[in-house]
Design an enzyme around this catalytic site. Sequence first.
Site, short mmCIF file in Angstrom:
data_model
loop_
_atom_site.label_atom_id
_atom_site.label_comp_id
_atom_site.label_asym_id
_atom_site.label_seq_id
_atom_site.Cartn_x
_atom_site.Cartn_y
_atom_site.Cartn_z
N TYR A 115 0.55 -0.06 10.66
CA TYR A 115 0.13 -0.43 9.30
C TYR A 115 1.23 -0.10 8.31
CZ TYR A 115 -2.63 -0.46 4.98
OH TYR A 115 -3.10 -0.73 3.71
N SER B 296 0.85 -1.19 0.00
CA SER B 296 0.00 0.00 0.00
C SER B 296 0.89 1.25 0.00
CB SER B 296 -0.88 0.01 1.25
OG SER B 296 -1.47 1.27 1.47
#
Length: 337
Positions: free
Chosen positions: A191, A165
């Site tokens: 994350y 991502s």
Amino acid sequence: MTAAQQSTPQRPIDSGFGATSTAADVLAGLDLSGRLAIVTGGYSGLGLEATRALTDAGARVIVPARRPEVAAENLADLAHADRVEHDTLDLGDLDSVAAFAQRVVDSGRRVDMMIDNAAVMACPLERVGPGWERQFGTNHLGHFALVNRLAPALADGSRVVSVSSRGHHFSPIRWDDVHFEHSGYDKWQAYGQAKTANVLFAVQLDALARDRGIRAFALHPGGIMTPLQRHLPREEMVALGWLDEQGNPGPAASSFKTTGQGAATETWAATSPRLAGMGGVYLEDCEVAEVVDESAAVDGRGGRRNGVMPYAIDPEQAARLWAYSVEATGVDGFSAA
């Protein structure tokens, strides 16, 4: 060196596709009959769209799922549901990973495409496995163990695709406290670290496996509203501009992709003839991404709009993470080979 042994430059290749291309677009004209793919999380969000597109193109897909009953229900409506099988897998449980991988290896089938799609994002602090922080444990270590245990089923021409991502911009690997045991937990930093790990994993896997003809890629699928956002409270998504006060798409959502567009880069990475002989690079918008100019403006959480951070493709960091992951999981299917 042969073309298959060379590392690939991190720069665009003029793929002919872009941000609005869909998974169906990138697979148009390809016949994947006789090919086998594994798509983790392939029963929801982008994973479901990837499964749909691959089966439409003729591939058979194994969908390992933490919730097999949900997977069965979601996959039943696919046009080519007869080309899909689902199995049980919990990426946060090394015994579950080992059992699933062994079932695949024991079947004697070759895995042509391995798409590490399943993920959790910005969740509260939780522990999995032997005490791992959940995002790092699930998004990286679980997939690391899975791919390494599947090594006997991967062969010349196989591709391993790691869905990362743009969130990798938020953090490099926190070597002094990977699992937030000694410092305050930040869900977005956690994350970011996990997504950086996804990129570094592809870099080192490609370096170790490309002499066997196995290539690896990492990618940013784009901004998409999927069940991945399930841990975010509505007020946070409103503040980010993803939703308005009524729960409708907010101003920032105008740049979001559809799920079909979001699944395009992972299916392109797994199948495109344009990527033959390439590997170890980070992709976005169905293209090899450029390296981030670290002097460029950043957003509110320290990320740039596009590109890959230099620390995420650093070969020394990739080798260090591989060694760390081998020690953590007890599995290494490629270094010895």
